[in-house]
Design a protein around this motif. Structure first.
Motif, PDB file in Angstrom:
ATOM      1  N   MET A 193       0.840  -1.200   0.000  1.00 53.68           N
ATOM      2  CA  MET A 193       0.000   0.000   0.000  1.00 53.68           C
ATOM      3  C   MET A 193       0.873   1.246   0.000  1.00 53.68           C
ATOM      4  O   MET A 193       1.912   1.286   0.628  1.00 53.68           O
ATOM      5  N   ASN A 194       0.437   2.288  -0.721  1.00 51.89           N
ATOM      6  CA  ASN A 194       1.173   3.554  -0.735  1.00 51.89           C
ATOM      7  C   ASN A 194       1.287   4.144   0.655  1.00 51.89           C
ATOM      8  O   ASN A 194       0.346   4.102   1.432  1.00 51.89           O
ATOM      9  N   ARG A 195       2.464   4.733   0.952  1.00 51.20           N
ATOM     10  CA  ARG A 195       2.571   5.528   2.176  1.00 51.20           C
ATOM     11  C   ARG A 195       1.762   6.796   1.983  1.00 51.20           C
ATOM     12  O   ARG A 195       1.678   7.340   0.885  1.00 51.20           O
ATOM     13  N   LYS A 196       1.147   7.264   3.058  1.00 52.61           N
ATOM     14  CA  LYS A 196       0.406   8.523   2.995  1.00 52.61           C
ATOM     15  C   LYS A 196       1.399   9.683   2.858  1.00 52.61           C
ATOM     16  O   LYS A 196       2.541   9.599   3.317  1.00 52.61           O
ATOM     17  N   ILE A 197       0.929  10.772   2.241  1.00 51.01           N
ATOM     18  CA  ILE A 197       1.763  11.959   2.050  1.00 51.01           C
ATOM     19  C   ILE A 197       1.034  13.163   2.647  1.00 51.01           C
ATOM     20  O   ILE A 197      -0.139  13.411   2.327  1.00 51.01           O
ATOM     21  N   ALA A 198       1.749  13.890   3.501  1.00 50.26           N
ATOM     22  CA  ALA A 198       1.183  15.101   4.116  1.00 50.26           C
ATOM     23  C   ALA A 198       1.926  16.333   3.622  1.00 50.26           C
ATOM     24  O   ALA A 198       3.146  16.302   3.442  1.00 50.26           O
ATOM     25  N   ILE A 199       1.181  17.423   3.400  1.00 53.15           N
ATOM     26  CA  ILE A 199       1.800  18.732   3.198  1.00 53.15           C
ATOM     27  C   ILE A 199       1.665  19.497   4.516  1.00 53.15           C
ATOM     28  O   ILE A 199       0.556  19.642   5.046  1.00 53.15           O
ATOM     29  N   VAL A 200       2.797  19.941   5.049  1.00 51.77           N
ATOM     30  CA  VAL A 200       2.796  20.726   6.290  1.00 51.77           C
ATOM     31  C   VAL A 200       3.419  22.083   5.980  1.00 51.77           C
ATOM     32  O   VAL A 200       4.607  22.154   5.616  1.00 51.77           O
ATOM     33  N   THR A 201       2.646  23.151   6.104  1.00 46.68           N
ATOM     34  CA  THR A 201       3.213  24.481   5.833  1.00 46.68           C
ATOM     35  C   THR A 201       3.963  24.987   7.066  1.00 46.68           C
ATOM     36  O   THR A 201       3.592  24.692   8.205  1.00 46.68           O
TER      37      THR A 201
END
Ligand code: NAP
Length: 252
Positions: free
Chosen positions: A1-9
């Protein structure tokens, strides 16, 4: 399964940095943004890689909404080149500044700077990134304890954060059909560079705030990043449209 990706500003320092590292420790990859501290942002990327994750740091001024379409295009390109994906999963709207000014002394320039960074930025950056967010994704907006209790000098700042809390509920309503949950985390006083580092560096203010906190001290970045990372985990998937205060119990 793909790892989740987060955008953190705003993850070169402070709460954003801590959030990025806590997410990485949970197996989430991170696209982090910085405004001025490229070196600090690169250090966060290196730390995430040391934890076995993948991260990319991108420059972004959240106070200049005209730059958001280009930023979204860069995110799209980075998702393709680094993850072979077209979408990311989580957005943490964290980047921000504090301006301490009494109501009567607050200038229009200070107000405009705060509204651009703390509210307009959150509104239109989220709008620009939504087409790239996977259905079932999650958004966390960073607010402040100052929307519940009032301290002199924060009328403009706290009003912007109050607007972010209302926006959080509207986003939750409109994005629910895509399975996207949206919450606000409201930290109390935390020892970071925020506001010139006053909570960390001014012993009198630090002691005063600690005395008004049930747990008897002011917060540290480590008290916040984990809250945000756990809110983005599957365990908390049914929490939606909430303001979650993480203040150690300030001004009860
Ligand atoms: P901080 O240590 O000063 O870090 C601020 C971060 O935001 C840095 O990464 C900075 O980037 C970035 N940033 C600042 N202005 C920006 C802009 N115009 N565009 C893009 N990025 C920008 O502050 P913090 O304490 O971590 O604060 C993070 C968030 O928590 C803010 O939204 C703040 O309002 C909120 N908050 C803080 C506290 C507290 O007591 N610390 C309490 C409640 C809420 P560079 O490093 O590249 O300059």
């Amino acid at each position: 399964m793909n790892r989740k990706i987060a955008i953190v500003t705003g993850a070169s320092r402070g709460l954003g940095r801590n959030t990025a590292l806590k997410l990485a420790a949970k197996g989430v990859d991170v696209i982090l943004t910085y405004r001025s501290q490229q070196g600090e942002a690169a250090a966060v990327v290196a730390e995430i890689e040391r934890l076995g994750g993948r991260a990319v740091a991108l420059p972004l001024d959240v106070g200049v909404s005209a730059g958001f379409p280009a930023f979204a295009a860069t995110v799209r390109a980075v998702l393709g080149s680094h993850w072979q994906r077209e979408q990311f999963d989580y957005l943490v709207n964290n980047a921000g500044i504090g301006i301490h000014a009494g109501f009567s002394e607050t200038s229009e320039a200070q107000f405009d700077q705060l509204v651009n960074i703390q509210f307009k930025g959150v509104f239109f950056l989220t709008q620009a990134l939504l087409p790239l967010m996977a259905n079932g994704g999650r958004i966390v907006n960073i607010s402040t304890g100052l929307t519940r209790f009032a301290l002199p000098g924060y009328a403009a700042y706290a009003s912007m954060k109050g607007a972010v809390e209302v926006l959080t509920r509207y986003l939750a309503k409109e994005l629910g059909s895509r399975g996207i949950a949206v919450n606000a985390v409201a930290p109390g006083a935390i020892e970071t560079d925020f506001g010139g580092g006053v909570v960390r560096d001014n012993a009198d203010i630090n002691a005063l705030l600690a005395s008004q906190t049930a747990l008897g001290r002011v917060g540290l970045p480590d008290d916040i990043g984990g809250v945000i990372a756990s809110l983005l985990s599957d365990d908390n998937r049914w929490i939606n449209a909430q303001r979650i205060e993480a203040s150690g119990g300030m001004f009860l």
